[in-house]
Design a protein around this motif. Structure first.
Motif, PDB file in Angstrom:
ATOM      1  N   ARG A   1       1.282  -9.326  -5.914  1.00 20.80           N
ATOM      2  CA  ARG A   1       2.542  -8.602  -6.124  1.00 20.80           C
ATOM      3  C   ARG A   1       3.121  -8.127  -4.794  1.00 20.80           C
ATOM      4  O   ARG A   1       4.324  -8.264  -4.534  1.00 20.80           O
ATOM      5  N   ASP A   2       2.271  -7.581  -3.942  1.00 17.57           N
ATOM      6  CA  ASP A   2       2.733  -7.105  -2.631  1.00 17.57           C
ATOM      7  C   ASP A   2       3.313  -8.249  -1.802  1.00 17.57           C
ATOM      8  O   ASP A   2       4.357  -8.113  -1.152  1.00 17.57           O
ATOM      9  N   LYS A   3       2.630  -9.375  -1.822  1.00 14.68           N
ATOM     10  CA  LYS A   3       3.087 -10.516  -1.012  1.00 14.68           C
ATOM     11  C   LYS A   3       4.390 -11.094  -1.562  1.00 14.68           C
ATOM     12  O   LYS A   3       5.243 -11.560  -0.793  1.00 14.68           O
ATOM     13  N   LEU A   4       4.553 -11.071  -2.873  1.00 16.52           N
ATOM     14  CA  LEU A   4       5.812 -11.512  -3.456  1.00 16.52           C
ATOM     15  C   LEU A   4       6.959 -10.593  -3.026  1.00 16.52           C
ATOM     16  O   LEU A   4       8.073 -11.055  -2.738  1.00 16.52           O
TER      17      LEU A   4
ATOM     18  N   GLY B   1      -7.516  -7.213  11.814  1.00 17.14           N
ATOM     19  CA  GLY B   1      -6.941  -8.033  10.757  1.00 17.14           C
ATOM     20  C   GLY B   1      -6.490  -7.161   9.610  1.00 17.14           C
ATOM     21  O   GLY B   1      -6.495  -5.922   9.684  1.00 17.14           O
ATOM     22  N   GLU B   2      -6.085  -7.784   8.516  1.00 19.40           N
ATOM     23  CA  GLU B   2      -5.559  -7.047   7.374  1.00 19.40           C
ATOM     24  C   GLU B   2      -6.615  -6.100   6.829  1.00 19.40           C
ATOM     25  O   GLU B   2      -7.713  -6.493   6.473  1.00 19.40           O
ATOM     26  N   GLY B   3      -6.292  -4.828   6.812  1.00 14.57           N
ATOM     27  CA  GLY B   3      -7.231  -3.830   6.326  1.00 14.57           C
ATOM     28  C   GLY B   3      -8.044  -3.177   7.419  1.00 14.57           C
ATOM     29  O   GLY B   3      -8.786  -2.242   7.160  1.00 14.57           O
ATOM     30  N   GLY B   4      -7.905  -3.640   8.655  1.00 13.54           N
ATOM     31  CA  GLY B   4      -8.646  -3.034   9.744  1.00 13.54           C
ATOM     32  C   GLY B   4      -7.943  -1.812  10.293  1.00 13.54           C
ATOM     33  O   GLY B   4      -6.989  -1.285   9.711  1.00 13.54           O
ATOM     34  N   ASN B   5      -8.385  -1.337  11.436  1.00 14.68           N
ATOM     35  CA  ASN B   5      -7.746  -0.225  12.131  1.00 14.68           C
ATOM     36  C   ASN B   5      -6.312  -0.624  12.463  1.00 14.68           C
ATOM     37  O   ASN B   5      -6.090  -1.544  13.250  1.00 14.68           O
ATOM     38  N   PRO B   6      -5.306   0.033  11.875  1.00 19.19           N
ATOM     39  CA  PRO B   6      -3.916  -0.413  12.078  1.00 19.19           C
ATOM     40  C   PRO B   6      -3.431  -0.247  13.510  1.00 19.19           C
ATOM     41  O   PRO B   6      -2.415  -0.845  13.883  1.00 19.19           O
TER      42      PRO B   6
ATOM     43  N   GLU C   1      -4.488 -14.713  13.401  1.00 19.97           N
ATOM     44  CA  GLU C   1      -3.188 -14.856  14.049  1.00 19.97           C
ATOM     45  C   GLU C   1      -2.327 -13.624  13.796  1.00 19.97           C
ATOM     46  O   GLU C   1      -2.248 -13.113  12.691  1.00 19.97           O
ATOM     47  N   GLY C   2      -1.686 -13.153  14.862  1.00 17.66           N
ATOM     48  CA  GLY C   2      -0.834 -11.979  14.746  1.00 17.66           C
ATOM     49  C   GLY C   2      -1.526 -10.685  15.102  1.00 17.66           C
ATOM     50  O   GLY C   2      -0.871  -9.654  15.302  1.00 17.66           O
ATOM     51  N   TYR C   3      -2.859 -10.715  15.206  1.00 18.27           N
ATOM     52  CA  TYR C   3      -3.616  -9.511  15.538  1.00 18.27           C
ATOM     53  C   TYR C   3      -4.340  -9.625  16.872  1.00 18.27           C
ATOM     54  O   TYR C   3      -5.036  -8.693  17.279  1.00 18.27           O
TER      55      TYR C   3
ATOM     56  N   THR D   1      -6.502   2.884 -11.231  1.00 23.75           N
ATOM     57  CA  THR D   1      -6.078   2.831  -9.840  1.00 23.75           C
ATOM     58  C   THR D   1      -4.560   2.709  -9.743  1.00 23.75           C
ATOM     59  O   THR D   1      -3.941   1.919 -10.466  1.00 23.75           O
ATOM     60  N   ALA D   2      -3.976   3.476  -8.848  1.00 21.93           N
ATOM     61  CA  ALA D   2      -2.528   3.432  -8.657  1.00 21.93           C
ATOM     62  C   ALA D   2      -2.115   2.090  -8.056  1.00 21.93           C
ATOM     63  O   ALA D   2      -2.832   1.511  -7.239  1.00 21.93           O
ATOM     64  N   GLN D   3      -0.965   1.611  -8.462  1.00 17.98           N
ATOM     65  CA  GLN D   3      -0.413   0.379  -7.893  1.00 17.98           C
ATOM     66  C   GLN D   3       0.297   0.732  -6.586  1.00 17.98           C
ATOM     67  O   GLN D   3       1.493   1.024  -6.557  1.00 17.98           O
ATOM     68  N   VAL D   4      -0.477   0.707  -5.503  1.00 23.59           N
ATOM     69  CA  VAL D   4       0.021   1.123  -4.193  1.00 23.59           C
ATOM     70  C   VAL D   4       0.267  -0.103  -3.326  1.00 23.59           C
ATOM     71  O   VAL D   4      -0.600  -0.981  -3.217  1.00 23.59           O
ATOM     72  N   PHE D   5       1.410  -0.156  -2.705  1.00 20.01           N
ATOM     73  CA  PHE D   5       1.725  -1.250  -1.775  1.00 20.01           C
ATOM     74  C   PHE D   5       0.850  -1.116  -0.538  1.00 20.01           C
ATOM     75  O   PHE D   5       0.833  -0.068   0.110  1.00 20.01           O
ATOM     76  N   PHE D   6       0.106  -2.187  -0.224  1.00 23.83           N
ATOM     77  CA  PHE D   6      -0.780  -2.116   0.942  1.00 23.83           C
ATOM     78  C   PHE D   6       0.070  -2.155   2.213  1.00 23.83           C
ATOM     79  O   PHE D   6       0.924  -3.039   2.373  1.00 23.83           O
ATOM     80  N   PRO D   7      -0.137  -1.218   3.134  1.00 19.28           N
ATOM     81  CA  PRO D   7       0.794  -1.049   4.257  1.00 19.28           C
ATOM     82  C   PRO D   7       0.875  -2.215   5.233  1.00 19.28           C
ATOM     83  O   PRO D   7       1.848  -2.322   5.977  1.00 19.28           O
ATOM     84  N   GLU D   8      -0.130  -3.095   5.271  1.00 15.04           N
ATOM     85  CA  GLU D   8      -0.099  -4.181   6.247  1.00 15.04           C
ATOM     86  C   GLU D   8       0.169  -5.541   5.617  1.00 15.04           C
ATOM     87  O   GLU D   8      -0.076  -6.578   6.233  1.00 15.04           O
ATOM     88  N   THR D   9       0.661  -5.568   4.390  1.00 19.75           N
ATOM     89  CA  THR D   9       0.915  -6.841   3.734  1.00 19.75           C
ATOM     90  C   THR D   9       1.939  -7.648   4.525  1.00 19.75           C
ATOM     91  O   THR D   9       2.971  -7.136   4.945  1.00 19.75           O
ATOM     92  N   ASN D  10       1.595  -8.942   4.739  1.00 26.66           N
ATOM     93  CA  ASN D  10       2.542  -9.804   5.452  1.00 26.66           C
ATOM     94  C   ASN D  10       2.482 -11.205   4.878  1.00 26.66           C
ATOM     95  O   ASN D  10       1.735 -11.483   3.989  1.00 26.66           O
TER      96      ASN D  10
END
Length: 538
Positions: free
Chosen positions: A469-472, A254-259, A281-283, A529-538
């Motif tokens: 923000r990422d989801k937007l 899921g989101e945040g798991g092993n990609p 769903e999706g994983y 903390t840096a404002q980093v886009f989370f790589p698995e945002t959907n």
């Protein structure tokens, strides 16, 4: 010999104490003065006074999740009861046995325009499997028994409202223990599980998905994975159930798991679910044969395409399944595929955790925590970017993780950490929170001060609701309201009697966390903390 005369409130406390209740979390209000008076006159149950009723319910939910026993919270009528609802929603969604006790209008004012009156049974319907209003002092024991048995037996929220005057009336009745329910595995045999093992023996690409409900069966699940040639994936609630170093553990799904795990998981032909209802769903695979072990199938509402459901405790069922699979022919190719993604992710994870720069990359913060927190610590996660980065980069050992799993509410982390420290004072307790989530319960920093709770709160301070923000961005929508107006968290913490620390250079993070973790007082660490886009945002 006659019964000792007690008020309804006193009788309730005697009964709850007999049930093993040690704490009641709440806020004082006039509709529950009878209960407050009774609490003040005894010392078997401690009243934990918090700043907001949602915190009380969060703490009760966290206690129930951590111990498996009853968590209890209380509030006055009207706004007090409604403020409990968010925490009760968390308990409801994560199947935590919680009892809420609320004051109600005097019995001769129920149903009128009395200030703060609301039909609390209607209010509680979405979350409480049982809710009753006590109308007779002599029904106290009966209603309390029904509520507690329902909560513990079904792992649900229950609720009792008590009119203000009835709390203080004399009550008949004698506290009595809950029935001694004898549970065992006698009804499980290899033969009774033949249908499940027959499906498992067809597997060429087996996978195990485990959650918090499998905590007492982790070793048995690893034995099964070894014999069956299966990879083990964990839900977020199951983080900490397995040591990351185990050869079969592929981390989260899921989101945040092993990609890399999702693509492999989708190839699975037989999946065993143990102690979880997580099916993101999706994983997940779309045509695998699914076997699910759980104690409460009657409570399931999630659409998992289960072929075989086994009603029982994971720790009772798994050894029998393992015995039945003796001699199973392993798929070496599948085992190699599982090992490949485990190693691939381990290497990438290590690189992410060493990302340089200031403000700190979230992965760098989580890796610093991974290096410094105790192997048996209790981690309380708030909901937000901090959750997914922790899931992604924290290499669990034997830590216990508390999380708002399905309700996913912000504000859970601090209350959960405080409850954990009350329950397990000998454990190191760390709350990992975002700046947005912490601000929702900021006043309850004073609760930790009041009860001298030696916890560490680590704030990932990126001055934004970063997950939103990422989801937007993904939705290609304009944003407003995602930037936060933050206080100086160190000054706020110090004003509340905490020790406040701030990480201000790239090289001092681990040392600062070590200082916080070794401070014998509530300590807050503010980490830019840096404002980093989370790589698995959907």
């Amino acid at each position: 010999m006659g019964e000792t005369k007690r008020t309804v409130a006193e009788l309730m406390l005697d009964q709850l104490s007999l049930f093993g209740v040690k704490r009641i979390y709440g806020v004082v209000g006039d509709a529950s003065f009878g209960l407050i008076d009774a609490l003040a006159k005894q010392d078997k149950i401690k009243f934990i006074a918090v700043k907001h009723e949602s915190t009380a319910a969060f703490m009760a939910s966290a206690e129930a999740k951590l111990t498996g026993k009853l968590g209890v919270c209380t509030a006055t009528m009207g706004p007090g009861a409604t403020n409990l609802m968010n925490g009760l929603g968390d308990a409801h969604a994560d199947k935590a046995p919680v009892l809420a006790i609320t004051g109600q209008a005097p019995s001769n004012k129920i149903g009128t325009e009395f200030p703060q009156y609301i039909d609390q049974q209607e209010l509680m319907k979405p979350f409480a499997s049982y809710s009753a209003n006590l109308t007779s002092p002599d029904a106290t024991i009966e209603l309390l028994h029904k509520a507690v048995q329902t909560s513990l037996g079904q792992r649900v929220v229950t609720h009792l409202s008590i009119p203000k005057d009835i709390f203080m009336m004399a009550a008949k009745g004698k506290p009595r223990s809950l029935p001694n329910i004898i549970e065992g595995s006698a009804h499980f045999t290899k033969e009774s599980l033949e249908q499940a093992t027959a499906i498992m023996k067809t597997a060429k690409r087996p996978m195990i998905l485990a959650g918090a409900g499998a905590a007492s069966a982790s070793e048995e699940l690893e034995k099964l994975a070894d014999l069956w040639g299966a990879g083990i994936l964990a839900s977020l609630g199951g983080k900490g159930v397995f040591d990351e170093s185990s050869p079969h553990v592929l981390q989260g799904i899921g989101e945040g798991g092993n990609p890399y795990a999702s693509d492999l998981f989708k190839q699975a032909d037989v999946v065993l679910l143990a102690g979880t209802t997580w099916w993101p769903e999706g994983y997940v695979p779309t045509d695998a044969r699914i076997i699910h072990i759980d104690c409460h199938f009657d409570k399931f509402v999630k659409s998992i395409p289960v072929e075989i459901g086994i009603t029982g405790k994971t720790e009772e069922v798994i050894p029998l399944l393992t015995d039945s699979l003796q001699g199973f022919s392993l798929s070496e190719d599948w085992i190699a595929s599982c090992q490949e993604i485990k190693e691939k992710w381990a290497q990438q994870n290590e690189q992410e955790g060493n990302t340089e720069g200031y403000p700190y990359h979230p992965s760098r913060i989580i890796r610093a925590l991974d290096r410094t927190v105790a192997a048996d610590a209790v981690l309380a996660l708030d909901t937000g970017d901090n959750t997914v980065w922790t899931n992604r980069n924290f290499k669990q050992k034997n830590q216990t993780v508390l999380v708002s799993g399905y309700w996913r509410t912000m504000g859970f982390g601090l209350p959960a950490a405080m409850a954990a420290k009350l329950i397990k004072p000998e454990k190191q307790v760390v709350a990992i929170v975002g700046d947005g989530g912490l601000q929702m319960v900021l006043a309850d920093l004073l609760t930790a001060t009041r009860y001298n709770l030696n916890i560490t709160v680590v704030v990932l301070n990126n001055e934004a609701l970063q997950m939103e923000r990422d989801k937007l961005k993904v939705a290609d929508k304009k944003e407003v309201g995602v930037d936060l107006t933050n206080p100086d968290f160190v000054k706020v913490a110090e004003a509340c009697g905490w020790k406040g620390l701030r990480a201000e250079s790239e090289t001092e993070l681990e040392a600062l966390l070590e200082e916080a973790l070794n401070t014998n007082a509530p300590t807050l660490v503010d980490i830019k903390t840096a404002q980093v886009f989370f790589p698995e945002t959907n």
